[in-house]
Design a protein around this motif. Sequence first.
Motif, PDB file in Angstrom:
ATOM      1  N   ALA A  98       5.593 -80.010  29.779  1.00  0.00           N
ATOM      2  CA  ALA A  98       4.555 -79.513  31.284  1.00  0.00           C
ATOM      3  C   ALA A  98       5.470 -78.028  31.615  1.00  0.00           C
ATOM      4  O   ALA A  98       4.483 -77.583  32.171  1.00  0.00           O
ATOM      5  N   ALA A  99       6.502 -77.975  31.735  1.00  0.00           N
ATOM      6  CA  ALA A  99       7.026 -76.761  32.225  1.00  0.00           C
ATOM      7  C   ALA A  99       6.547 -75.663  31.328  1.00  0.00           C
ATOM      8  O   ALA A  99       6.209 -74.593  31.616  1.00  0.00           O
ATOM      9  N   PHE A 100       6.696 -75.790  30.097  1.00  0.00           N
ATOM     10  CA  PHE A 100       6.318 -74.614  28.935  1.00  0.00           C
ATOM     11  C   PHE A 100       4.597 -74.633  29.264  1.00  0.00           C
ATOM     12  O   PHE A 100       4.533 -73.247  29.077  1.00  0.00           O
ATOM     13  N   GLU A 101       3.576 -75.588  29.343  1.00  0.00           N
ATOM     14  CA  GLU A 101       2.453 -75.418  29.781  1.00  0.00           C
ATOM     15  C   GLU A 101       2.229 -74.488  31.064  1.00  0.00           C
ATOM     16  O   GLU A 101       1.412 -73.728  31.042  1.00  0.00           O
ATOM     17  N   SER A 102       2.984 -74.863  32.059  1.00  0.00           N
ATOM     18  CA  SER A 102       2.806 -74.329  33.240  1.00  0.00           C
ATOM     19  C   SER A 102       3.204 -72.413  33.221  1.00  0.00           C
ATOM     20  O   SER A 102       2.301 -71.842  33.663  1.00  0.00           O
ATOM     21  N   ALA A 103       4.131 -72.447  32.460  1.00  0.00           N
ATOM     22  CA  ALA A 103       4.659 -70.815  32.362  1.00  0.00           C
ATOM     23  C   ALA A 103       3.491 -70.373  31.457  1.00  0.00           C
ATOM     24  O   ALA A 103       3.262 -68.983  31.701  1.00  0.00           O
ATOM     25  N   GLN A 104       3.014 -70.820  30.371  1.00  0.00           N
ATOM     26  CA  GLN A 104       2.003 -70.433  29.510  1.00  0.00           C
ATOM     27  C   GLN A 104       0.609 -70.141  30.271  1.00  0.00           C
ATOM     28  O   GLN A 104       0.048 -69.208  30.053  1.00  0.00           O
ATOM     29  N   GLY A 105       0.378 -71.112  31.140  1.00  0.00           N
ATOM     30  CA  GLY A 105      -0.804 -71.106  32.043  1.00  0.00           C
ATOM     31  C   GLY A 105      -0.782 -69.858  32.915  1.00  0.00           C
ATOM     32  O   GLY A 105      -1.997 -69.352  33.111  1.00  0.00           O
ATOM     33  N   ALA A 106       0.385 -69.558  33.402  1.00  0.00           N
ATOM     34  CA  ALA A 106       0.568 -68.644  34.501  1.00  0.00           C
ATOM     35  C   ALA A 106       0.374 -67.254  33.745  1.00  0.00           C
ATOM     36  O   ALA A 106      -0.295 -66.284  34.205  1.00  0.00           O
ATOM     37  N   LEU A 107       0.601 -67.008  32.389  1.00  0.00           N
ATOM     38  CA  LEU A 107       0.380 -65.925  31.928  1.00  0.00           C
ATOM     39  C   LEU A 107      -1.149 -65.978  31.503  1.00  0.00           C
ATOM     40  O   LEU A 107      -1.418 -64.608  31.489  1.00  0.00           O
ATOM     41  N   SER A 108      -1.563 -67.016  30.863  1.00  0.00           N
ATOM     42  CA  SER A 108      -3.111 -66.645  30.763  1.00  0.00           C
ATOM     43  C   SER A 108      -3.719 -66.243  31.699  1.00  0.00           C
ATOM     44  O   SER A 108      -4.639 -65.425  31.804  1.00  0.00           O
ATOM     45  N   SER A 109      -3.343 -66.817  33.169  1.00  0.00           N
ATOM     46  CA  SER A 109      -4.309 -66.250  34.500  1.00  0.00           C
ATOM     47  C   SER A 109      -3.765 -64.723  34.619  1.00  0.00           C
ATOM     48  O   SER A 109      -4.723 -64.176  35.077  1.00  0.00           O
ATOM     49  N   ALA A 110      -2.664 -64.196  34.434  1.00  0.00           N
ATOM     50  CA  ALA A 110      -2.352 -62.926  34.570  1.00  0.00           C
ATOM     51  C   ALA A 110      -3.243 -62.106  33.684  1.00  0.00           C
ATOM     52  O   ALA A 110      -3.520 -61.115  33.913  1.00  0.00           O
ATOM     53  N   LEU A 111      -3.236 -62.547  32.480  1.00  0.00           N
ATOM     54  CA  LEU A 111      -3.982 -61.931  31.252  1.00  0.00           C
ATOM     55  C   LEU A 111      -5.431 -61.590  31.821  1.00  0.00           C
ATOM     56  O   LEU A 111      -6.147 -60.668  31.682  1.00  0.00           O
TER      57      LEU A 111
END
Length: 207
Positions: A98-111
């Motif tokens: 879940a922590a991995f997903e959260s960090a990757q999701g934040a990067l997707s939003s920033a992109l």
Amino acid sequence: MNKVILGSFVLFVIIVALASVSSYNGLVNQQQAVDAQWAQVQNVYQRRADLIPNLVATVAGAANFEKSTLTDITNARASVGRVSLSPNAAPTDPAQLAAFESAQGALSSALSRLLVVAENYPSLKATANFQELQAQLEGTENRISVERGRFNELARDYNSAINRVPAVFLAGMFGFKEKAYFVAVTGADRPPPVMFAPPQMPLPPKP
């Protein structure tokens, strides 16, 4: 009579042993398949991360580009790097995934935000380097979705296998643990849509 009983017992032991070996080997193969797919998931995420420095450098060259957007994407990429998961074995702890997903999701939003802002810079959008990077990012997002789905399928099959008889007895004995899943959300089978903002109109000159 005793020989018959003994022979039957020996035959039974052999059959159980062969069944156990077959079941154990099957679990090993399924576990390795899940771990291999996990490595592939991390590979496509890493491909996206590797594209970002070139993207940031290209965008930063545009005159007056919003620095806060570049800061957000740089920070999001750094946050992904701080989530440490083994590249060789799929996680068994849902909280870690879940922590991995959260960090990757934040990067997707920033992109996504960066690409929206880039719509206001026609000269940037027209550059071949930016167009190529944007196409690669879109392709990578599609690949991420596919690889995550494949990982969940293999993890489901493996988790089902270690909970079935007789494998359940071997799983506990030899330390086979359930793998965590990526959490499916609505539209997870598609990359996040990028809603382009209309170009900003220039302010009228001061009288």
